[in-house]
Design an enzyme around this catalytic site. Structure first.
Site, PDB file in Angstrom:
ATOM      1  N   ARG A  98     -68.767 -31.449 -86.966  1.00 34.51           N
ATOM      2  CA  ARG A  98     -67.486 -31.440 -87.699  1.00 34.51           C
ATOM      3  C   ARG A  98     -67.719 -32.068 -89.078  1.00 34.51           C
ATOM      4  O   ARG A  98     -67.659 -33.285 -89.227  1.00 34.51           O
ATOM      5  CB  ARG A  98     -66.437 -32.242 -86.915  1.00 34.51           C
ATOM      6  CG  ARG A  98     -66.195 -31.722 -85.527  1.00 34.51           C
ATOM      7  CD  ARG A  98     -65.164 -32.511 -84.761  1.00 34.51           C
ATOM      8  NE  ARG A  98     -65.249 -32.174 -83.352  1.00 34.51           N
ATOM      9  CZ  ARG A  98     -64.767 -31.067 -82.806  1.00 34.51           C
ATOM     10  NH1 ARG A  98     -64.125 -30.199 -83.542  1.00 34.51           N
ATOM     11  NH2 ARG A  98     -64.919 -30.820 -81.520  1.00 34.51           N
ATOM     12  N   CYS A 149     -61.394 -28.431 -81.398  1.00 36.62           N
ATOM     13  CA  CYS A 149     -61.359 -27.562 -82.588  1.00 36.62           C
ATOM     14  C   CYS A 149     -59.990 -26.937 -82.764  1.00 36.62           C
ATOM     15  O   CYS A 149     -59.505 -26.813 -83.904  1.00 36.62           O
ATOM     16  CB  CYS A 149     -62.404 -26.452 -82.465  1.00 36.62           C
ATOM     17  SG  CYS A 149     -64.087 -27.055 -82.404  1.00 36.62           S
TER      18      CYS A 149
HETATM   19  C1  BEZ Z   1     -64.049 -28.983 -78.706  1.00 34.06           C
HETATM   20  O1  BEZ Z   1     -63.303 -29.363 -77.811  1.00 34.06           O
HETATM   21  O2  BEZ Z   1     -63.628 -28.542 -79.761  1.00 34.06           O
HETATM   22  C2  BEZ Z   1     -65.537 -29.050 -78.487  1.00 34.06           C
HETATM   23  C3  BEZ Z   1     -66.041 -30.081 -77.744  1.00 34.06           C
HETATM   24  C4  BEZ Z   1     -67.409 -30.154 -77.530  1.00 34.06           C
HETATM   25  C5  BEZ Z   1     -68.253 -29.176 -78.059  1.00 34.06           C
HETATM   26  C6  BEZ Z   1     -67.715 -28.158 -78.833  1.00 34.06           C
HETATM   27  C7  BEZ Z   1     -66.354 -28.096 -79.056  1.00 34.06           C
END
Ligand code: BEZ
Length: 222
Positions: A133, A56
């Protein structure tokens, strides 16, 4: 993980062509009522699973560093996650301090998940309490024009988000369609004829690359 799909709460999935569901929400730039927001502009509304997470952070930084390109396309960015406004503020200032990148667009604090549910951003078999996402391309009349959904562990592609936005705008303004992998400067597709009369006219048309009556391309000066 839920055991039985039938027991899961049903969240509506907005579709391409639908009016964007309206909402009022608190963001890092204050409260917004979506139907009054960004009048006469496009909006790219996107969700991310959680603040202070690696993928993110790269994605939000991508939106932030390329915000000028969205501005040039008359487009406002609006982010969202199911985190508190305090988490958002802490994350925005932490990323600015550590990398110099500033998330200069509103990020919705959707703690009650009301916006995520309206936009089908909650997909319980992927994550029960985090938004996937999602990217919604919303035109100035607040109609949803294109939707992308990505899972938690795969980041989006900023070039493709910008390419798709440009393609939608060029398609609207020039009444053309865009072929596979189209990018600005490449030939566009002339809408195929719908009647025999139009087909005969198309077959005589000059100034276009005609493969056959149903597939013709032309240059476009943007
Ligand atoms: C992330 O790295 O943004 C992420 C990965 C897995 C679950 C939630 C966020």
């Amino acid at each position: 993980m839920m055991e039985n799909q039938e027991q899961q709460e049903f969240y509506p999935m907005p579709r391409i062509g639908d009016q964007a569901p309206d909402f009022t929400a608190m963001t890092t730039k204050g409260q917004i009522k979506f139907s009054d927001y960004a009048k006469d502009k496009w909006v790219v509304l996107f969700s991310h699973p959680a603040d202070f997470t690696p993928v993110c952070t790269t994605e939000m930084s991508g939106f932030a560093t390329r915000k000028k390109e969205f501005d040039e396309l008359n487009t406002e960015l609006v982010g969202l996650s199911i985190d508190s406004i305090h988490a958002h503020l802490g994350w925005v200032s932490n990323v600015k301090e550590k990398t110099g990148v500033y998330f200069d667009f509103p990020i919705i604090a959707d703690l009650d998940m009301s916006v995520s549910k309206k936009y089908g951003m909650l997909q319980p078999n992927e994550a029960e309490t985090a938004a996937v996402r999602a990217v919604f391309f919303i035109d100035p009349s607040k109609k949803i024009r294109l939707i992308m959904y990505y899972p938690l562990n795969v980041g989006r592609n900023m070039d493709e988000i910008l390419r798709a936005l440009k393609a939608l705008q060029v398609s609207d303004s020039h009444k053309v369609a865009l072929p596979l992998d189209w990018t600005p400067g490449q030939q566009v597709i002339v809408p195929p004829p719908k009647t025999l009369e139009e087909m005969e006219a198309r077959n005589k048309e000059t100034g276009i690359d005609r493969i056959d009556f149903y597939l013709s391309k032309k240059d476009l000066k943007l």
